[in-house]
Motif scaffolding. Structure first.
Motif, PDB file in Angstrom:
ATOM      1  N   ASP A  62     119.275 -48.570  -9.626  1.00 18.01           N
ATOM      2  CA  ASP A  62     120.408 -48.529  -8.697  1.00 18.01           C
ATOM      3  C   ASP A  62     121.737 -48.518  -9.443  1.00 18.01           C
ATOM      4  O   ASP A  62     122.645 -47.755  -9.108  1.00 18.01           O
ATOM      5  N   ALA A  63     121.860 -49.369 -10.455  1.00 20.79           N
ATOM      6  CA  ALA A  63     123.103 -49.465 -11.219  1.00 20.79           C
ATOM      7  C   ALA A  63     123.423 -48.165 -11.943  1.00 20.79           C
ATOM      8  O   ALA A  63     124.589 -47.864 -12.207  1.00 20.79           O
ATOM      9  N   ASN A  64     122.399 -47.376 -12.252  1.00 19.71           N
ATOM     10  CA  ASN A  64     122.592 -46.107 -12.949  1.00 19.71           C
ATOM     11  C   ASN A  64     122.439 -44.906 -12.030  1.00 19.71           C
ATOM     12  O   ASN A  64     122.265 -43.780 -12.488  1.00 19.71           O
ATOM     13  N   GLN A  65     122.506 -45.175 -10.723  1.00 18.14           N
ATOM     14  CA  GLN A  65     122.477 -44.147  -9.690  1.00 18.14           C
ATOM     15  C   GLN A  65     121.263 -43.225  -9.824  1.00 18.14           C
ATOM     16  O   GLN A  65     121.366 -42.007  -9.707  1.00 18.14           O
ATOM     17  N   VAL A  66     120.107 -43.824 -10.082  1.00 17.13           N
ATOM     18  CA  VAL A  66     118.851 -43.086 -10.144  1.00 17.13           C
ATOM     19  C   VAL A  66     118.095 -43.366  -8.849  1.00 17.13           C
ATOM     20  O   VAL A  66     117.791 -44.523  -8.537  1.00 17.13           O
ATOM     21  N   HIS A  67     117.820 -42.327  -8.089  1.00 16.62           N
ATOM     22  CA  HIS A  67     117.139 -42.491  -6.805  1.00 16.62           C
ATOM     23  C   HIS A  67     115.643 -42.706  -6.999  1.00 16.62           C
ATOM     24  O   HIS A  67     115.015 -42.061  -7.833  1.00 16.62           O
ATOM     25  N   CYS A  68     115.105 -43.636  -6.255  1.00 18.09           N
ATOM     26  CA  CYS A  68     113.662 -43.814  -6.199  1.00 18.09           C
ATOM     27  C   CYS A  68     113.302 -44.334  -4.815  1.00 18.09           C
ATOM     28  O   CYS A  68     114.104 -44.993  -4.164  1.00 18.09           O
ATOM     29  N   ASP A  69     112.120 -43.988  -4.360  1.00 15.75           N
ATOM     30  CA  ASP A  69     111.649 -44.431  -3.056  1.00 15.75           C
ATOM     31  C   ASP A  69     110.880 -45.734  -3.215  1.00 15.75           C
ATOM     32  O   ASP A  69     110.102 -45.892  -4.147  1.00 15.75           O
ATOM     33  N   VAL A  70     111.111 -46.652  -2.291  1.00 13.72           N
ATOM     34  CA  VAL A  70     110.390 -47.920  -2.278  1.00 13.72           C
ATOM     35  C   VAL A  70     109.583 -47.972  -0.993  1.00 13.72           C
ATOM     36  O   VAL A  70     110.119 -47.753   0.094  1.00 13.72           O
ATOM     37  N   GLU A  71     108.307 -48.230  -1.123  1.00 13.71           N
ATOM     38  CA  GLU A  71     107.432 -48.284   0.038  1.00 13.71           C
ATOM     39  C   GLU A  71     106.964 -49.708   0.271  1.00 13.71           C
ATOM     40  O   GLU A  71     106.921 -50.522  -0.646  1.00 13.71           O
TER      41      GLU A  71
END
Length: 78
Positions: free
Chosen positions: A41-50
């Motif tokens: 998040d701090a490095n603006q990298v998107h990932c999906d959390v399920e």
């Protein structure tokens, strides 16, 4: 999710004087998923959390993880 941040050195430890010193194996240190999420998040990298799913046996987890796991090795050279 876990990210290994340190691993024991697998170099032989025995000497002529003490040849019975064993090498430590399968000892790793990792960061928690929450910390990895914070970093992304701090490095603006998107990932999906399920949401968590059903409990799986270890071989089943290995089969699923094999599809999206990669090894990235970083070494410090002196």
């Amino acid at each position: 999710m876990g990210i290994v941040v340190a691993k024991s050195n697998l170099a032989p430890r025995g000497t002529a004087e003490h040849p019975d010193i064993e090498v430590i194996q399968n000892v790793n240190f990792a960061i928690k998923a929450g910390m990895a999420q914070f970093f992304l998040d701090a490095n603006q990298v998107h990932c999906d959390v399920e949401a968590p799913g059903n409990d799986l046996k270890t071989p089943d987890v290995a089969d699923v993880a094999r599809n999206f796991s990669v090894q990235v090795a970083c070494e410090v050279k002196k």
